[in-house]
Design a protein around this motif. Sequence first.
Motif, PDB file in Angstrom:
ATOM      1  N   GLU A  23     -21.627 -14.343 -27.150  1.00  0.00           N
ATOM      2  CA  GLU A  23     -21.980 -14.664 -25.773  1.00  0.00           C
ATOM      3  C   GLU A  23     -23.121 -13.716 -25.422  1.00  0.00           C
ATOM      4  O   GLU A  23     -22.988 -12.501 -25.597  1.00  0.00           O
ATOM      5  N   THR A  26     -29.391 -14.558 -21.519  1.00  0.00           N
ATOM      6  CA  THR A  26     -30.714 -15.097 -21.813  1.00  0.00           C
ATOM      7  C   THR A  26     -31.461 -15.280 -20.492  1.00  0.00           C
ATOM      8  O   THR A  26     -30.896 -15.068 -19.411  1.00  0.00           O
ATOM      9  N   GLU A  28     -32.037 -17.981 -19.218  1.00  0.00           N
ATOM     10  CA  GLU A  28     -31.355 -19.091 -18.552  1.00  0.00           C
ATOM     11  C   GLU A  28     -29.924 -18.738 -18.165  1.00  0.00           C
ATOM     12  O   GLU A  28     -29.146 -19.620 -17.794  1.00  0.00           O
ATOM     13  N   LYS A  31     -25.261 -17.560 -22.346  1.00  0.00           N
ATOM     14  CA  LYS A  31     -25.226 -18.668 -23.301  1.00  0.00           C
ATOM     15  C   LYS A  31     -24.394 -18.286 -24.518  1.00  0.00           C
ATOM     16  O   LYS A  31     -24.175 -17.116 -24.810  1.00  0.00           O
ATOM     17  N   ASN A  33     -24.002 -18.754 -28.761  1.00  0.00           N
ATOM     18  CA  ASN A  33     -24.810 -19.014 -29.943  1.00  0.00           C
ATOM     19  C   ASN A  33     -24.083 -18.463 -31.170  1.00  0.00           C
ATOM     20  O   ASN A  33     -23.197 -17.625 -31.039  1.00  0.00           O
ATOM     21  N   THR A 117     -17.937 -26.775 -24.721  1.00  0.00           N
ATOM     22  CA  THR A 117     -18.828 -25.807 -24.068  1.00  0.00           C
ATOM     23  C   THR A 117     -20.302 -26.103 -24.354  1.00  0.00           C
ATOM     24  O   THR A 117     -21.157 -25.231 -24.161  1.00  0.00           O
ATOM     25  N   LYS A 118     -20.609 -27.323 -24.742  1.00  0.00           N
ATOM     26  CA  LYS A 118     -21.969 -27.704 -25.138  1.00  0.00           C
ATOM     27  C   LYS A 118     -23.019 -27.309 -24.094  1.00  0.00           C
ATOM     28  O   LYS A 118     -24.106 -26.859 -24.435  1.00  0.00           O
ATOM     29  N   SER A 119     -22.712 -27.439 -22.830  1.00  0.00           N
ATOM     30  CA  SER A 119     -23.679 -27.111 -21.778  1.00  0.00           C
ATOM     31  C   SER A 119     -23.988 -25.617 -21.727  1.00  0.00           C
ATOM     32  O   SER A 119     -24.978 -25.210 -21.117  1.00  0.00           O
ATOM     33  N   GLN A 120     -23.168 -24.800 -22.359  1.00  0.00           N
ATOM     34  CA  GLN A 120     -23.365 -23.346 -22.362  1.00  0.00           C
ATOM     35  C   GLN A 120     -24.065 -22.851 -23.623  1.00  0.00           C
ATOM     36  O   GLN A 120     -24.310 -21.655 -23.767  1.00  0.00           O
ATOM     37  N   HIS A 121     -24.406 -23.761 -24.536  1.00  0.00           N
ATOM     38  CA  HIS A 121     -25.016 -23.352 -25.800  1.00  0.00           C
ATOM     39  C   HIS A 121     -26.473 -22.965 -25.605  1.00  0.00           C
ATOM     40  O   HIS A 121     -27.181 -23.574 -24.802  1.00  0.00           O
ATOM     41  N   ARG A 122     -26.897 -21.992 -26.367  1.00  0.00           N
ATOM     42  CA  ARG A 122     -28.284 -21.535 -26.288  1.00  0.00           C
ATOM     43  C   ARG A 122     -29.244 -22.614 -26.778  1.00  0.00           C
ATOM     44  O   ARG A 122     -30.362 -22.729 -26.307  1.00  0.00           O
ATOM     45  N   ASN A 123     -28.785 -23.410 -27.730  1.00  0.00           N
ATOM     46  CA  ASN A 123     -29.636 -24.466 -28.275  1.00  0.00           C
ATOM     47  C   ASN A 123     -28.770 -25.522 -28.960  1.00  0.00           C
ATOM     48  O   ASN A 123     -27.593 -25.294 -29.209  1.00  0.00           O
TER      49      ASN A 123
END
Length: 151
Positions: A23, A26, A28, A31, A33, A117-123
């Motif tokens: 965790e 970033t 944004e 996030k 990763n 948690t896809k919306s919280q992924h860095r990419n």
Amino acid sequence: MSWKPNVTVAAVVMQSGKFLLVEEMTEEGIKLNQPAGHLEHGESLKAAIKREMLEETACEFEPKNLIGIYQWPIANTETTYLRFTFTGTLGQHLSDRKLDDGIIRTLWLTPDEIYKTKSQHRNPLVIESMQDFLDGRNYPLDLVKTFNGNA
């Protein structure tokens, strides 16, 4: 001006049905990763993933296989990431080692939790790399070679 991709490395590690993530703070916000980072000047890809894993998780890491090479151009920019994703074995956890700046914590999540948690992924490579691992995409580490000689 010559264009160059941003070369990065990442590690996918699964234990007891859960994947290791970090965790991180970033631009944004917070996030999720895989442990990952940029290749540094003069560094091999294998050395880079060992270093990044240690910096972001305080764990030693021995890469065993390459999961994939991912080219990710960022829409409406000149930025492209070229990511080499490895899997391997976690070694000793160095509990007294401080995590890299921006890393809040490490955590272990199931594949279902990662999808949720896809919306919280860095990419988008977080899910792509995990899925490739689950699909059995593991290539020999000797596919990645560092050439130090002169032509």
